[in-house]
Design a protein around this motif. Sequence first.
Motif, PDB file in Angstrom:
ATOM      1  N   UNK A 178      15.037  71.802  35.968  1.00  0.00           N
ATOM      2  CA  UNK A 178      16.419  71.479  36.315  1.00  0.00           C
ATOM      3  C   UNK A 178      16.684  69.976  36.278  1.00  0.00           C
ATOM      4  N   UNK A 179      15.640  69.164  36.418  1.00  0.00           N
ATOM      5  CA  UNK A 179      15.833  67.712  36.350  1.00  0.00           C
ATOM      6  C   UNK A 179      16.434  67.277  35.020  1.00  0.00           C
ATOM      7  N   UNK A 180      16.303  68.132  33.975  1.00  0.00           N
ATOM      8  CA  UNK A 180      16.925  67.807  32.682  1.00  0.00           C
ATOM      9  C   UNK A 180      18.446  67.689  32.803  1.00  0.00           C
ATOM     10  N   UNK A 181      19.024  68.418  33.758  1.00  0.00           N
ATOM     11  CA  UNK A 181      20.479  68.422  33.920  1.00  0.00           C
ATOM     12  C   UNK A 181      20.987  67.241  34.747  1.00  0.00           C
ATOM     13  N   UNK A 182      20.077  66.420  35.248  1.00  0.00           N
ATOM     14  CA  UNK A 182      20.458  65.355  36.181  1.00  0.00           C
ATOM     15  C   UNK A 182      20.434  63.972  35.551  1.00  0.00           C
ATOM     16  N   UNK A 183      20.450  63.918  34.224  1.00  0.00           N
ATOM     17  CA  UNK A 183      20.298  62.642  33.527  1.00  0.00           C
ATOM     18  C   UNK A 183      21.607  62.150  32.924  1.00  0.00           C
ATOM     19  N   UNK A 184      22.683  62.806  33.241  1.00  0.00           N
ATOM     20  CA  UNK A 184      23.954  62.435  32.634  1.00  0.00           C
ATOM     21  C   UNK A 184      24.839  61.634  33.558  1.00  0.00           C
ATOM     22  N   UNK A 185      26.125  61.633  33.229  1.00  0.00           N
ATOM     23  CA  UNK A 185      27.109  60.915  34.033  1.00  0.00           C
ATOM     24  C   UNK A 185      27.309  61.607  35.375  1.00  0.00           C
ATOM     25  N   UNK A 186      27.724  60.837  36.365  1.00  0.00           N
ATOM     26  CA  UNK A 186      27.911  61.372  37.712  1.00  0.00           C
ATOM     27  C   UNK A 186      28.866  62.553  37.722  1.00  0.00           C
ATOM     28  N   UNK A 187      29.954  62.467  36.969  1.00  0.00           N
ATOM     29  CA  UNK A 187      30.940  63.550  36.981  1.00  0.00           C
ATOM     30  C   UNK A 187      30.369  64.827  36.367  1.00  0.00           C
ATOM     31  N   UNK A 188      29.472  64.691  35.390  1.00  0.00           N
ATOM     32  CA  UNK A 188      28.844  65.873  34.793  1.00  0.00           C
ATOM     33  C   UNK A 188      27.901  66.544  35.790  1.00  0.00           C
ATOM     34  N   UNK A 189      27.154  65.734  36.505  1.00  0.00           N
ATOM     35  CA  UNK A 189      26.233  66.282  37.508  1.00  0.00           C
ATOM     36  C   UNK A 189      27.013  66.964  38.619  1.00  0.00           C
ATOM     37  N   UNK A 190      28.119  66.352  39.035  1.00  0.00           N
ATOM     38  CA  UNK A 190      28.968  66.973  40.056  1.00  0.00           C
ATOM     39  C   UNK A 190      29.507  68.315  39.585  1.00  0.00           C
ATOM     40  N   UNK A 191      29.861  68.406  38.299  1.00  0.00           N
ATOM     41  CA  UNK A 191      30.374  69.661  37.744  1.00  0.00           C
ATOM     42  C   UNK A 191      29.280  70.734  37.733  1.00  0.00           C
ATOM     43  N   UNK A 192      28.046  70.338  37.462  1.00  0.00           N
ATOM     44  CA  UNK A 192      26.936  71.293  37.455  1.00  0.00           C
ATOM     45  C   UNK A 192      26.695  71.826  38.864  1.00  0.00           C
ATOM     46  N   UNK A 193      26.743  70.956  39.857  1.00  0.00           N
ATOM     47  CA  UNK A 193      26.569  71.417  41.233  1.00  0.00           C
ATOM     48  C   UNK A 193      27.744  72.290  41.672  1.00  0.00           C
ATOM     49  N   UNK A 194      28.930  72.007  41.187  1.00  0.00           N
ATOM     50  CA  UNK A 194      30.077  72.866  41.476  1.00  0.00           C
ATOM     51  C   UNK A 194      29.856  74.261  40.895  1.00  0.00           C
ATOM     52  N   UNK A 195      29.275  74.312  39.702  1.00  0.00           N
ATOM     53  CA  UNK A 195      28.948  75.598  39.081  1.00  0.00           C
ATOM     54  C   UNK A 195      27.933  76.357  39.928  1.00  0.00           C
ATOM     55  N   UNK A 196      26.937  75.657  40.459  1.00  0.00           N
ATOM     56  CA  UNK A 196      25.942  76.317  41.305  1.00  0.00           C
ATOM     57  C   UNK A 196      26.593  76.896  42.562  1.00  0.00           C
ATOM     58  N   UNK A 197      27.553  76.171  43.149  1.00  0.00           N
ATOM     59  CA  UNK A 197      28.251  76.704  44.309  1.00  0.00           C
ATOM     60  C   UNK A 197      29.073  77.934  43.930  1.00  0.00           C
ATOM     61  N   UNK A 198      29.668  77.884  42.750  1.00  0.00           N
ATOM     62  CA  UNK A 198      30.490  78.994  42.280  1.00  0.00           C
ATOM     63  C   UNK A 198      29.638  80.248  42.059  1.00  0.00           C
ATOM     64  N   UNK A 199      28.402  80.083  41.655  1.00  0.00           N
ATOM     65  CA  UNK A 199      27.524  81.227  41.485  1.00  0.00           C
ATOM     66  C   UNK A 199      27.458  82.074  42.750  1.00  0.00           C
ATOM     67  N   UNK A 200      27.362  81.396  43.884  1.00  0.00           N
ATOM     68  CA  UNK A 200      27.290  82.123  45.145  1.00  0.00           C
ATOM     69  C   UNK A 200      28.627  82.652  45.602  1.00  0.00           C
ATOM     70  N   UNK A 201      29.639  81.833  45.488  1.00  0.00           N
ATOM     71  CA  UNK A 201      30.961  82.195  46.017  1.00  0.00           C
ATOM     72  C   UNK A 201      31.606  83.328  45.228  1.00  0.00           C
ATOM     73  N   UNK A 202      31.479  83.295  43.904  1.00  0.00           N
ATOM     74  CA  UNK A 202      32.170  84.259  43.047  1.00  0.00           C
ATOM     75  C   UNK A 202      31.266  85.418  42.630  1.00  0.00           C
ATOM     76  N   UNK A 203      29.989  85.113  42.346  1.00  0.00           N
ATOM     77  CA  UNK A 203      29.123  86.126  41.731  1.00  0.00           C
ATOM     78  C   UNK A 203      27.980  86.609  42.621  1.00  0.00           C
TER      79      UNK A 203
END
Length: 292
Positions: free
Chosen positions: A143-168
């Motif tokens: 997962x560290x591969x996903x943490x090498x980009x811009x701050x806003x991209x990383x924030x979007x990835x963490x938002x997706x992880x939260x959505x996994x729990x909330x929606x699915x």
Amino acid sequence: MADHLLDHVRPYLDRDTEERVAFIRAPRWIGHHTALEAHERLADLLSRPATLRTNGLMLVGPYANGKTMIAERFAVEHLKTSPEQRVFIVQTREGAGLAHFYASVLQALKAPTGNVRDVGRKAAQLDHLLASLAPRILIFDEFHNALRGRTRDIEAIFAFLRRLGRVHDISPVLIGEVAVYDFVNATDEMASRFELCAVPRWQYGEEYLALLDSLEAALPLAKGSDLSEEKIARKIFSLSEGLIGEVVAILTKAASVAVRSGAELITMAMIDRLGHIPLSARRQAPVREALL
């Protein structure tokens, strides 16, 4: 005869050289304490009741320390006992950004990825697939591969992880190096959603010596090598730097030499002749200088 070997390993002594070497080199599960604990934690996520705010897990530790094998073993065991696949492993892609991350998940779900830059379409496709397949756990390896980009991209990835729990109702599991721990614990919100299952380097002690004994019992050599004897155990520990992947690599090479040479046991001299360079020293190794 060959009492140091496990019962299922002993018959391999009667096989030809190449069959024995192939068995030695085959991947093998090592059920040490940390691995078993991780499996228990993953099983808890799989059996939990439905919820609107799922918790996840982090498997964090250094490279070459068995984290991926722990996850793959759990996923395979699940498939053997479950009529439907509820655990998927995502190989997190190299490359920054949400589009690359979505593409990793789509690939794990065996879906076409299409245009890598069409983030909106990928998000809709993922929502449809996740609703249809209803996974219980998504494991994001490296997962560290996903943490090498811009701050806003990383924030979007963490938002997706939260959505996994909330929606699915999916529990995310993040596997990687210490950067994963640092990013998750950078905010209280994410820290509250992920528990840590540490996969640290081994320390020299009884558990490490027991590991050497279990590996010796799994390698079809006619003679006992006494790998947990102090001198050779210290040598292997020094070369491996406490990384289980390196311990296995050293012993696999040495056992293959022992079979092909007819020695039928691993010795200190044999390990020395391997010329194994510890991971931390490879950037400064003499062989590297010769390549310049």
